[in-house]
Design a protein around this motif. Structure first.
Motif, short mmCIF file in Angstrom:
data_model
loop_
_atom_site.label_atom_id
_atom_site.label_comp_id
_atom_site.label_asym_id
_atom_site.label_seq_id
_atom_site.Cartn_x
_atom_site.Cartn_y
_atom_site.Cartn_z
N GLY A 1 0.83 -1.19 0.00
CA GLY A 1 0.00 0.00 0.00
C GLY A 1 0.87 1.25 0.00
O GLY A 1 2.10 1.19 -0.11
N ARG A 2 0.25 2.37 0.16
CA ARG A 2 0.97 3.64 0.09
C ARG A 2 1.51 4.07 1.45
O ARG A 2 2.32 4.98 1.54
N ARG A 3 1.07 3.41 2.53
CA ARG A 3 1.48 3.82 3.86
C ARG A 3 1.80 2.60 4.72
O ARG A 3 1.09 1.60 4.67
N LEU A 4 2.89 2.71 5.50
CA LEU A 4 3.26 1.62 6.39
C LEU A 4 2.21 1.48 7.49
O LEU A 4 1.75 2.48 8.05
N ALA A 5 1.86 0.25 7.81
CA ALA A 5 0.91 -0.01 8.89
C ALA A 5 1.67 -0.59 10.06
O ALA A 5 2.23 -1.69 9.96
N PRO A 6 1.76 0.14 11.19
CA PRO A 6 2.50 -0.39 12.35
C PRO A 6 1.78 -1.59 12.96
O PRO A 6 0.56 -1.64 13.02
N THR A 7 2.55 -2.57 13.37
CA THR A 7 1.99 -3.74 14.04
C THR A 7 1.82 -3.46 15.53
O THR A 7 2.25 -2.41 16.04
N GLU A 8 1.24 -4.41 16.22
CA GLU A 8 1.08 -4.28 17.67
C GLU A 8 2.45 -4.17 18.35
O GLU A 8 2.62 -3.44 19.33
N ALA A 9 3.44 -4.89 17.80
CA ALA A 9 4.79 -4.83 18.36
C ALA A 9 5.37 -3.42 18.23
O ALA A 9 6.07 -2.93 19.12
N ALA A 10 5.10 -2.77 17.10
CA ALA A 10 5.61 -1.41 16.89
C ALA A 10 5.01 -0.44 17.89
O ALA A 10 5.71 0.43 18.43
N VAL A 11 3.73 -0.58 18.14
CA VAL A 11 3.06 0.29 19.11
C VAL A 11 3.65 0.09 20.50
O VAL A 11 3.88 1.04 21.26
N ALA A 12 3.93 -1.17 20.85
CA ALA A 12 4.49 -1.48 22.16
C ALA A 12 5.92 -0.97 22.30
O ALA A 12 6.35 -0.56 23.38
N LEU A 13 6.67 -1.00 21.20
CA LEU A 13 8.07 -0.57 21.23
C LEU A 13 8.24 0.94 21.26
O LEU A 13 9.25 1.45 21.76
N ARG A 14 7.26 1.65 20.73
CA ARG A 14 7.42 3.09 20.51
C ARG A 14 7.89 3.86 21.75
O ARG A 14 8.85 4.61 21.70
N GLY A 15 7.19 3.68 22.88
CA GLY A 15 7.54 4.44 24.08
C GLY A 15 8.96 4.18 24.54
O GLY A 15 9.70 5.09 24.92
#
Length: 308
Positions: free
Chosen positions: A52-66
């Motif tokens: 697609g045109r935009r990356l979709a963050p996974t649940e792991a990405a959301v958890a890692l962000r902070g």
């Protein structure tokens, strides 16, 4: 895992594509993509769904962000601290102070700080303590002096001293002995810090005492500044409450008398900063100077109680 990988991950997460992240980091799309792929192999998880045109963050990405943001911020802050270790060379420090700071001899705080660190710009924000606390928690102000109680979620609080709260009146039939909370509820009052209202720390204490007795405090007049309230008290229009520091100041109207509360009431002056947040060298120096000035004042005013 490297700092560069974490920066690439955060940029991709924020920008939504490797191409935009590459622009943000002044590198190439292929480099960002490879850095994120290495991070995924290191962690054994997928961080983005490609396509697609935009990356979709996974649940792991959301958890890692902070955690990634904390790690990158800690390194950046460490570098900045080393640069400013021996001298404060510039930047802007935003510091919150008590609305009635002048009564606590803090009016020359900026002057003293600026004499020592002339290249640092200073913004002193003098608003009600409830708003100072909210601004510190939101990261809008680095640190500040305030009156307790405030909502302390996300804050690190260092109490400094207690200042007694007194009842002030100029009415001939006004109280001459310590007052009860019931008398306060029955009185015609003018209260200041109108914008903060029931969130004002002193007012919060009064309202809680009244609530415990099944009573309410409903001021007849609300104004923003203590000086306006004292002018109304001096005219006999209403009564109010003030700290002992204000009552003993040179500008306190001569016709107003003060009495304590039957159950003593205190404002607690404290230093606050955001929990876990990096305090810039300028803010740290300003906080240290403000604390020293206040403690020095308390040392020559035994009517106040220092908190060690």
């Amino acid at each position: 895992m490297t700092l560069t990988q974490l920066k690439a991950f955060l940029a991709a997460l924020e920008c939504g594509s490797f191409t935009a992240a590459a622009v943000e980091l002044a590198t190439t799309q292929a480099s960002v993509s490879e850095l994120v792929a290495r991070l995924e192999r290191e962690l054994g998880v997928r961080l983005f769904t490609r396509g697609g045109r935009r990356l979709a963050p996974t649940e792991a990405a959301v958890a890692l962000r902070g955690h990634a943001e904390q790690a990158v911020s800690a390194i950046d802050n460490g570098v900045e601290t080393m640069r400013a270790l021996h001298a404060l060379e510039g930047g802007t420090c935003t510091f919150g102070v008590l609305r009635n700071a002048a009564y606590y001899d803090l009016s020359d705080l900026v002057q003293r700080f600026h004499e020592r660190h002339p290249r640092v710009k200073v913004r002193l924000v003098g608003i009600n303590s409830a708003l100072v606390a909210r601004s510190i928690a939101a990261g809008e102000i680095e640190a500040g002096l305030l009156v307790l109680p405030v909502d302390e979620d996300g804050l690190r609080i260092t109490p400094l001293f207690r200042d007694e709260v007194l009842y002030a009146t100029a009415r001939p039939d006004g109280p001459a002995e310590p007052v009860s909370i019931g008398q306060v509820c029955d009185a015609k009052l003018v209260l200041y810090d109108a914008y903060a209202g029931s969130q004002d720390p002193t007012r919060r204490q009064l309202l809680e005492r009244a609530r415990l007795e099944g009573r309410v405090i409903d001021p007849a007049i609300e104004v923003e500044n203590v000086e306006t309230a004292l002018g109304l008290v001096a005219s006999g229009a209403a009564d109010t409450v003030v700290s002992r520091t204000i009552a003993e100041s040179a500008s306190f109207p001569a016709g107003i008398r003060v009495v304590p509360f039957a159950e003593p009431l205190y404002d607690t002056i404290a230093l606050a900063q955001r929990e876990g947040a990096y305090l810039s060298p300028a803010a740290r120096r300003l906080a240290e100077l403000a604390e020293r000035m206040l403690r020095a004042r308390i040392a020559v005013h035994p009517g106040r109680t220092a908190i060690e």
